[in-house]
Design a protein around this motif. Structure first.
Motif, PDB file in Angstrom:
ATOM      1  N   UNK A 117      48.925  45.491  37.409  1.00 41.99           N
ATOM      2  CA  UNK A 117      48.663  44.311  37.952  1.00 41.99           C
ATOM      3  C   UNK A 117      48.703  43.051  36.973  1.00 41.99           C
ATOM      4  N   UNK A 118      48.157  43.326  35.473  1.00 43.48           N
ATOM      5  CA  UNK A 118      47.039  42.724  34.237  1.00 43.48           C
ATOM      6  C   UNK A 118      48.378  42.672  33.730  1.00 43.48           C
ATOM      7  N   UNK A 119      48.610  41.747  32.605  1.00 41.71           N
ATOM      8  CA  UNK A 119      48.829  42.193  31.333  1.00 41.71           C
ATOM      9  C   UNK A 119      47.736  41.117  30.343  1.00 41.71           C
ATOM     10  N   UNK A 120      47.749  41.655  28.910  1.00 45.20           N
ATOM     11  CA  UNK A 120      46.870  40.634  28.173  1.00 45.20           C
ATOM     12  C   UNK A 120      47.508  40.984  26.550  1.00 45.20           C
ATOM     13  N   UNK A 121      47.567  39.516  26.391  1.00 46.52           N
ATOM     14  CA  UNK A 121      48.204  39.791  25.336  1.00 46.52           C
ATOM     15  C   UNK A 121      47.183  38.965  23.948  1.00 46.52           C
ATOM     16  N   UNK A 122      46.220  37.860  25.005  1.00 47.91           N
ATOM     17  CA  UNK A 122      45.407  37.950  23.489  1.00 47.91           C
ATOM     18  C   UNK A 122      44.089  38.417  23.543  1.00 47.91           C
ATOM     19  N   UNK A 123      43.314  38.257  22.544  1.00 43.20           N
ATOM     20  CA  UNK A 123      40.818  38.997  22.932  1.00 43.20           C
ATOM     21  C   UNK A 123      41.047  37.869  24.121  1.00 43.20           C
ATOM     22  N   UNK A 124      40.458  38.473  24.680  1.00 45.05           N
ATOM     23  CA  UNK A 124      39.447  37.907  26.204  1.00 45.05           C
ATOM     24  C   UNK A 124      38.221  38.400  26.288  1.00 45.05           C
ATOM     25  N   UNK A 125      37.441  37.834  27.023  1.00 42.44           N
ATOM     26  CA  UNK A 125      36.025  38.225  28.002  1.00 42.44           C
ATOM     27  C   UNK A 125      36.437  38.462  28.348  1.00 42.44           C
ATOM     28  N   UNK A 126      36.283  39.592  29.453  1.00 40.29           N
ATOM     29  CA  UNK A 126      36.074  39.724  30.476  1.00 40.29           C
ATOM     30  C   UNK A 126      34.638  40.569  31.371  1.00 40.29           C
ATOM     31  N   UNK A 127      34.245  40.549  32.656  1.00 41.05           N
ATOM     32  CA  UNK A 127      33.181  40.456  32.883  1.00 41.05           C
ATOM     33  C   UNK A 127      33.171  41.269  34.548  1.00 41.05           C
ATOM     34  N   UNK A 128      32.508  42.604  34.132  1.00 34.98           N
ATOM     35  CA  UNK A 128      32.213  42.879  36.200  1.00 34.98           C
ATOM     36  C   UNK A 128      30.960  42.808  36.380  1.00 34.98           C
ATOM     37  N   UNK A 129      30.953  41.607  37.371  1.00 32.18           N
ATOM     38  CA  UNK A 129      29.156  41.531  37.694  1.00 32.18           C
ATOM     39  C   UNK A 129      28.610  42.503  38.462  1.00 32.18           C
ATOM     40  N   UNK A 130      28.786  43.743  38.879  1.00 31.20           N
ATOM     41  CA  UNK A 130      28.856  44.646  39.580  1.00 31.20           C
ATOM     42  C   UNK A 130      29.401  45.902  39.271  1.00 31.20           C
ATOM     43  N   UNK A 131      28.819  46.405  37.811  1.00 32.40           N
ATOM     44  CA  UNK A 131      29.142  47.223  37.171  1.00 32.40           C
ATOM     45  C   UNK A 131      29.751  48.613  37.630  1.00 32.40           C
TER      46      UNK A 131
END
Lengths: 467, 240
Positions: free
Chosen positions: A25-39
């Motif tokens: 359900x997610x599409x990525x096209x360029x460089x991005x920062x992603x975060x999981x605060x409860x990883x």
């Protein structure tokens, strides 16, 4: 939450098969920062960002899981998310699966889902995507923040058996402040989902390409774990309520009374003050001069009774408070006055009559006294009262327990045949007084009467002259 | 993770004055491995008292989630690891029926308050003759005041030095391991203490107050028992 869940820090990881379904359900096209605060171990973050060129950041409280997360190539901070600070608008995707619990403060405890969301959502860039995995019931707690700060919200049920167990849903949203009208409608929608007024559809399968959320680009992010200011904590701890609440076990108890009473103390008042430890101190003159100290003690008696043929044992615990007095005299004599804990035998056969009910301080017409229940009695005795004449006899050692038992068991004592017939009829009909008379030398009248009222509400022990 | 922590992980120092507060807290770790997950978390201990077999007092500070896990573990009688000064790391437990009190410590600049938990063993909570009387501060006047209060002894504050010496002589004072406190346990019955008081009065070592009336005892507060820091530990090596 149960203790076992709390010990795991409320860690309910995303079931493995759900990761690819969210990823689809997610599409990525360029460089991005992603975060999981409860990883956790980082497995969920890796799954929802699989095959993408993103920079992954994670925060994890548990040491082992934080190590596993870092070993998986994720930039990991080992610490509490709430203690982590970062600039606003840094990350493109926030994957948040917080603890499913309440805070543990004394009051005003919020859901942790709400606390974590409010702490983290500002880190999303405008247009950034939130993937929020929580129990459906927690949607209502977070609905205000979600509705006001996110648009294009979709909520789906996770269908893995473990997700069903915790009623997990996944919410997708795009970071964008909403107008009041839109936010209000959105909040009502989320509350409806949370309270199950509206159905929640299952998350579509990965190959169902109906829609996706486009994750916008973002640069590198910076997060700092602020930790605990121990200097400040050290200064504040002695004022903690926890210390105050536990100090009764750690400090001497202050119990002292000073000053002169407004009116002379009644004997009963003095007794109460003494036994409550408010009249400790030095008293007397000459050889009898002494220091007195009272204390109150909890006495616990445990009685084990064997019951039945199966050898089962019933344990009864009886707690009571007792007062004792210790004295030390000028010449070194030491005295103690107190009560011993009742033995098991005494507990099984409690005294019929309690001496403490016979104080000299008050002289009502009748006294209510406590008796053990008369086993197998033919009729209920109700409240048992004694008259002043019987009180005097009891103070001289007269035990009226046995005659009370005889009365309850239909032994009417020394009464006429007419009275016996009257009692028998009263017993059958249950609506007349029952009368017994017992000859005894200790009574100034030569006998003691016992009368049970027609409604069986009370039984009176009296002298004939007091009738 | 592992190895040395990056600077951002170190506890922030107080902005205006340095007190080395971080040196007065010991990390207490809890580890539990289950079939499907494991937990390893750390809280910070500012006061500890215990003997060889059991921990009797534990004062812990941590964030909300960590403290929730610790209190759950305490109620399940699970054990923790602590490394007291001058000693090897050891596993500690408060035993069954431990008592806990929770509080929040609002911290300026933090959204969430820190959580503080005091846990007492059942023995320390009851603090009576059957298990011995636990005292967090071995100073004679405080120890004597606690003993008199807990056992209900007819006594004066001035008798503290004599009676504590007598208790030492009779070997009734057991030193406990402490951190930021000097805990002792006094194992003497009320009758024994009354006898020794009687002896002291008869022999003239102990005198009754000159005037009749209530006996005024000093009003001790938690601050008297919980004096800050390293000067106040029962561990001889740390004290040096």
């Amino acid at each position: 939450m149960r203790n076992s869940g709390r010990i795991r820090l409320g860690y309910f990881p995303l079931p493995g098969p759900e990761g690819p379904r969210i990823r689809a359900r997610l599409s990525f096209s360029q460089l991005a920062s992603v975060l999981d605060p409860c990883a956790g171990t980082g497995a969920a973050l890796l799954a929802v960002t699989k095959d993408t060129a993103v920079v992954r950041y994670a925060i994890e409280l548990d040491t082992d899981r934080a190590e596993a997360c870092a070993a998986a190539g994720i930039n990991t901070i080992h610490g509490n998310t709430i203690e982590v600070a970062g600039k606003v608008q840094q990350v493109s995707l926030l994957y948040l699966n917080p603890p499913y619990d309440f805070e543990i403060g004394a009051s005003d405890n919020k859901r942790l889902e709400q606390v974590f969301l409010q702490h983290c959502y500002r880190w999303l860039v405008p247009g950034g995507v939130l993937v929020f995995v929580i129990p459906a019931k927690a949607l209502a707690y977070c609905s205000r923040t979600l509705a006001g700060r996110f648009g294009d919200i979709r909520v789906y049920q996770l269908t893995h058996p473990d997700s069903v167990k915790y009623d997990q849903v996944v919410l997708f949203g795009v970071r964008k402040d909403q107008t009041d009208n839109v936010a209000e409608r959105s909040q009502a929608y989320l509350n409806g989902l949370s309270w199950r007024r509206l159905n929640i559809d299952p998350l579509p399968e990965p190959d169902d390409g109906i829609w996706t959320y486009a994750v916008p680009p973002s640069g590198p992010a910076t997060f700092t774990h602020q930790g605990i200011d121990f200097d400040l904590v050290e200064d504040l701890l002695p004022q903690s309520n926890a210390w105050r609440q536990s100090q009764h076990a750690l400090l001497p108890e202050a119990a002292i009374s000073c000053g002169q009473p407004l009116t002379p103390l009644h004997g009963g008042h003095v007794g109460l003050l003494c036994t409550s430890g408010l009249m400790n101190g030095a008293f007397g003159e000459g050889e009898e001069r002494h220091i007195a100290r009272w204390r109150t003690q909890k006495v616990v008696t445990v009685i084990n009774e064997e019951k039945g043929e199966d050898g089962s044992t019933v344990t009864r615990t009886i707690e009571r408070f007792s007062h004792d007095l210790a004295l030390v005299y000028e010449d070194g004599r030491v005295l103690t006055l107190g009560t011993e804990a009742p033995t098991e035998d005494e507990q099984e056969e409690p005294a019929l009559f309690h001496d403490e009910d016979l104080t000299e301080d008050s002289q009502p017409e009748t006294d209510t006294v406590s008796f053990r229940k008369v086993e197998g009695g033919l009729f209920p005795l109700g409240r048992t009262v004694i008259t002043p004449g019987i009180r005097e006899l009891a103070l001289d050692g007269f035990n009226f327990g046995p005659i009370l038992e005889r009365h309850a068991n239909g032994d009417w004592g020394d009464i006429s045949d007419n009275d016996i017939a009257y009692n028998d009829a009263a017993l059958d009909n249950g609506d007349e007084r029952i009368f017994s008379s017992y000859n005894t030398d200790i009574s100034p009248d030569g006998k003691v009467w016992i009368i049970t009222e027609a409604d069986r509400s009370a039984t009176t022990v009296l002298l004939p002259s007091e009738n | 993770m592992g190895g040395s922590l990056p600077p951002s992980f170190l506890p922030a120092m107080h902005p205006t004055h340095m007190e080395n507060g971080h040196l007065h807290f010991l990390p207490v770790t809890f580890y539990q491995k289950r079939r499907d997950s494991s937990t390893r978390i750390t809280a910070y201990c500012d006061r500890y008292a215990g003997d060889e077999n059991k921990t009797h007092l534990l004062s812990l500070t941590a964030s909300d989630s960590v403290m929730a896990a610790f209190t759950a573990a305490l109620s399940e009688d699970l054990s923790f690891n602590i490394c007291l000064p001058g000693m090897d790391e050891q596993s500690i437990s408060l035993g069954t029926n431990a008592f806990t009190w929770k509080a929040s410590i609002p911290m300026p600049g933090r959204k969430q308050p820190l959580r503080h938990v005091i846990a007492l063993s059942e023995e320390l909570h009851s603090n009576n003759t059957e298990t011995g009387v636990f005292i967090l501060h071995s100073q004679n006047d405080i120890a004597w005041a606690v003993l008199v209060s807990k056992l209900g002894l007819p006594a004066c504050p001035a008798w503290g030095d004599y009676m504590m010496a007598r208790l030492h002589e009779e070997k009734r004072i057991e030193d406990l391991t402490g951190y930021n406190c000097n805990p002792v346990r006094i194992c003497a019955s009320r009758d024994e203490l009354l006898t020794w008081i009687g002896d002291g009065v008869r022999l003239g070592f102990l005198g009754l107050p000159t005037e009749n009336g209530p006996i005024q005892w000093p009003d001790y507060s938690l601050r008297d028992v919980l004096l800050p820091s390293a000067q106040n530990t029962s561990d001889p090596e740390a004290a040096e």
